[in-house]
Design an enzyme around this catalytic site. Structure first.
Site, PDB file in Angstrom:
ATOM      1  N   ASP A 208      -0.761  58.126 -63.335  1.00 23.82           N
ATOM      2  CA  ASP A 208       0.502  58.839 -63.141  1.00 23.82           C
ATOM      3  C   ASP A 208       0.734  59.844 -64.277  1.00 23.82           C
ATOM      4  O   ASP A 208       0.534  59.524 -65.452  1.00 23.82           O
ATOM      5  CB  ASP A 208       1.621  57.786 -63.139  1.00 23.82           C
ATOM      6  CG  ASP A 208       2.954  58.313 -62.637  1.00 23.82           C
ATOM      7  OD1 ASP A 208       3.023  58.694 -61.468  1.00 23.82           O
ATOM      8  OD2 ASP A 208       3.919  58.326 -63.416  1.00 23.82           O
ATOM      9  N   GLU A 259     -17.442  49.873 -69.174  1.00 18.08           N
ATOM     10  CA  GLU A 259     -17.808  48.501 -69.557  1.00 18.08           C
ATOM     11  C   GLU A 259     -18.070  47.670 -68.301  1.00 18.08           C
ATOM     12  O   GLU A 259     -18.560  46.551 -68.376  1.00 18.08           O
ATOM     13  CB  GLU A 259     -16.643  47.840 -70.329  1.00 18.08           C
ATOM     14  CG  GLU A 259     -16.455  48.396 -71.723  1.00 18.08           C
ATOM     15  CD  GLU A 259     -15.110  47.967 -72.331  1.00 18.08           C
ATOM     16  OE1 GLU A 259     -14.414  47.096 -71.754  1.00 18.08           O
ATOM     17  OE2 GLU A 259     -14.757  48.535 -73.384  1.00 18.08           O
TER      18      GLU A 259
HETATM   19  C1  GLC Z   1       4.724  60.643 -60.584  1.00 16.59           C
HETATM   20  C2  GLC Z   1       5.014  59.787 -59.383  1.00 16.59           C
HETATM   21  C3  GLC Z   1       6.457  59.896 -59.054  1.00 16.59           C
HETATM   22  C4  GLC Z   1       7.271  59.418 -60.234  1.00 16.59           C
HETATM   23  C5  GLC Z   1       6.885  60.159 -61.509  1.00 16.59           C
HETATM   24  C6  GLC Z   1       7.404  59.464 -62.726  1.00 16.59           C
HETATM   25  O1  GLC Z   1       4.898  61.990 -60.330  1.00 16.59           O
HETATM   26  O2  GLC Z   1       4.177  60.146 -58.336  1.00 16.59           O
HETATM   27  O3  GLC Z   1       6.787  59.164 -57.915  1.00 16.59           O
HETATM   28  O4  GLC Z   1       8.629  59.610 -59.997  1.00 16.59           O
HETATM   29  O5  GLC Z   1       5.496  60.221 -61.668  1.00 16.59           O
HETATM   30  O6  GLC Z   1       6.681  58.293 -62.972  1.00 16.59           O
END
Ligand code: GLC
Length: 551
Positions: A208, A259
């Site tokens: 993310d 790993e």
């Molecule tokens: C990413 C995710 C989204 C979230 C953001 C903050 O863009 O896809 O859904 O709100 O990160 O974590």
């Protein structure tokens, strides 16, 4: 001595990955929220669909300030969704069915309930506990102005003040404090998390906000009053996004992935220009990065051609494999995007949501035709395809969720100027009738659904589509089965002698793909039609249709 690579080390390069947003997929315990056991129960469905892997959006303990992307504990399962034992059971069942498992990892920020953030709040300014996050004194004589003009993705300042007067940074909601990735403790803890899930048999990670981890926090903090989106300076020097120094983090992660045998796979969520994307996807880093170009592209032959050409070139140059995405949990579902006039852009789409989907009125039939034609086109490309739950049913956006039931923090934080992403996160319809299986949620669960489902959901249900040979579900199943047979080396050759509205290319082994973006039928190339996104007649490929042909 050099080790022989695992025979399946490259499984991800051309995989079809199905994204599950667990709270909205299937609810086995009737609390209105989808759960891990719900996913396990649907493994036969996923196997019949023919996907290679599942990507599970966050399932960690969370107060759901941002749909689970506010993580309280990276090494546990939310009790509302189940237990670690349920997770192991799901993982085992998926693996038995030949489906790999990718989990979402959220390294830019934790939740404000994370034990480290609680420690930071209880500790003094300048203490090591605060140094895991980004705390600063405020500006102005009383320090009551935020330390900089930085804004949150969800609206408002990116800084929130704590009772002792300091401020902490959150690029998203205030409940999502950003980590300080220059702190070795943060780096070590995430490597521990990667090993925790890898040891449990997880095959890969979706990372993310990968472009946000490294930050230039040198004082005075540089001014940046708007989020640069995709127009980020391409030289890696922006204070908050896509900085060159972010890559050392992913090089360290690669050492952890290697790993394991086969090495763990990873894909970056990096909202950066195409030319910068491949940096995250280098084999020495994550391997893949999401290509979001088509989320912003209208249904248009030239736009698709450009995106395909650029992405294949960029990923080949870096040794990555390409990725293709039409929908996910953050954007308006593509059958709805394609049902609207072209050129609306992001702001136009936001306004359409605010009009409850009424202005402009969508042409749903055209939207679905274009959506399935695009899917069939992308499924024929080299690289991985990321599908979002429900798109295999042709599901549309739900633009008219009653305002008092909207749960996305964007709605609140923008002062009701933007609705946010709930319309693509409505729990899936499994049955034709609302109250089948004792619930009132189209078979999602016996206790209703946490976001309201519209009446038209039943006709898009799995139950309705499983018995209809012309359904979108039937098309996805056929295409995924054929793709397994046809997919070969990651090369493609465009057919140049075609009208401007037509895109056509050859893959090795006599696989010819043709999409008619226009509305006038064009002659079908000779050969055996293996699958088409709509009905064919008289040797013609109708408008807004894709066909796969064996030459
Ligand atoms: C990413 C995710 C989204 C979230 C953001 C903050 O863009 O896809 O859904 O709100 O990160 O974590």
């Amino acid at each position: 001595m050099a080790q022989t690579p695992h025979p399946e080390a490259d499984w991800w390069r051309q995989a079809v990955v199905y994204q599950i947003y667990p709270r909205s997929f299937a609810d086995s315990d009737g609390d209105g929220i989808g759960n891990i056991a719900g996913v396990t129960a649907k493994v036969p469905y996923l196997k019949a669909l023919g996907v290679d892997a599942v990507w599970l959006s966050p399932f960690y303990p969370s107060a759901l300030a941002d749909g689970g992307y506010d993580v309280d504990d990276y090494r546990d399962v939310d009790p509302k969704l189940g237990t670690l034992a349920d997770f192991d059971e799901m993982s085992a069942k998926l693996h038995e069915a030949g489906i790999r498992l990718i989990v979402d990892i959220v390294p830019n920020h934790s939740s404000d309930r994370h034990v480290w953030f609680q420690e930071a709040l209880a500790a003094d300014p300048g203490s090591p506990a605060r140094d895991r996050y980004i705390f600063r004194n405020g500006l102005g004589p009383n320090g009551d102005q935020p330390p900089s003009d930085w804004v949150s993705h969800f609206g408002g300042s990116a800084w929130t003040r704590v009772p002792d007067g300091q401020w902490y940074l959150h690029l998203f909601a205030p409940e999502q404090p950003d980590f300080d990735w220059s702190n070795p403790e943060v780096r070590d803890d995430f490597r521990k998390t990667l090993r925790f899930w890898s040891d449990r048999g997880v095959d890969g990670f979706r990372v993310d906000v990968a472009h946000g981890l490294a930050k230039d926090l040198a004082e005075p903090l540089r001014s940046m009053p708007v989020i640069p989106e995709l127009d980020i300076q391409v030289d890696g020097t922006n204070p908050l996004f896509d900085r060159d120094d972010v890559h050392t983090i992913f090089e360290e992660w690669r050492e952890v992935f290697n790993e394991y045998s086969p090495p763990r796979a990873a894909v970056a969520e990096a909202w950066v220009p195409t030319t910068r994307r491949a940096l995250y996807a280098r084999p020495t880093e994550l391997g893949q990065a999401f290509n979001f170009d088509l989320l912003r592209e209208d249904w248009d032959a030239e736009g698709f051609r450009k995106s395909i050409t650029e992405n294949l070139a960029e990923s080949a140059a870096s040794g990555a494999s390409s990725t293709w995405v039409l929908s996910n949990h953050d954007v308006i579902r593509h059958p709805s995007r394609y049902a609207l006039p072209t050129g609306l852009g992001r702001e136009g789409l936001d306004e359409w949501l605010l009009s409850d989907g009424l202005d402009p009125l969508p042409d749903h039939a055209a939207g679905l035709r274009r959506a399935t034609a695009s899917t069939l086109l992308l499924l024929a490309l080299p690289g991985s395809m990321y599908l979002y739950q429900g798109e295999e049913l042709g599901l549309r956006e739900v633009p008219d969720i009653p305002r008092d039931q909207l749960a996305d923090p964007i709605w609140l934080r923008t002062g009701h100027q933007l609705k946010g992403r709930d319309g693509c996160r409505v729990p899936l319809p499994w049955t034709v009738a609302r109250d089948a299986a004792g619930g009132s949620s189209f078979g999602f669960g016996s206790g209703g659904a946490h976001l309201p489902q519209p009446d038209w959901f039943g006709q898009f249900s799995v139950e309705a589509e499983e018995v209809d040979p012309d359904s979108v579900l039937a098309l996805y199943r056929t295409a995924l089965r054929l793709r397994r047979e046809l997919q070969t080396t990651e090369t493609l050759e465009f057919e140049t002698s075609v009208p401007t509205d037509v895109l056509s290319f050859r893959r090795p082994g006599g696989w010819l793909v043709i999409t008619n973006f226009g509305t006038t039928p064009v002659p079908l190339p000779s050969g055996e039609v293996l699958v088409a996104s709509g009905p064919l007649a008289d040797g013609q490929l109708p408008g807004e249709t894709t066909a796969w042909i064996r030459e």
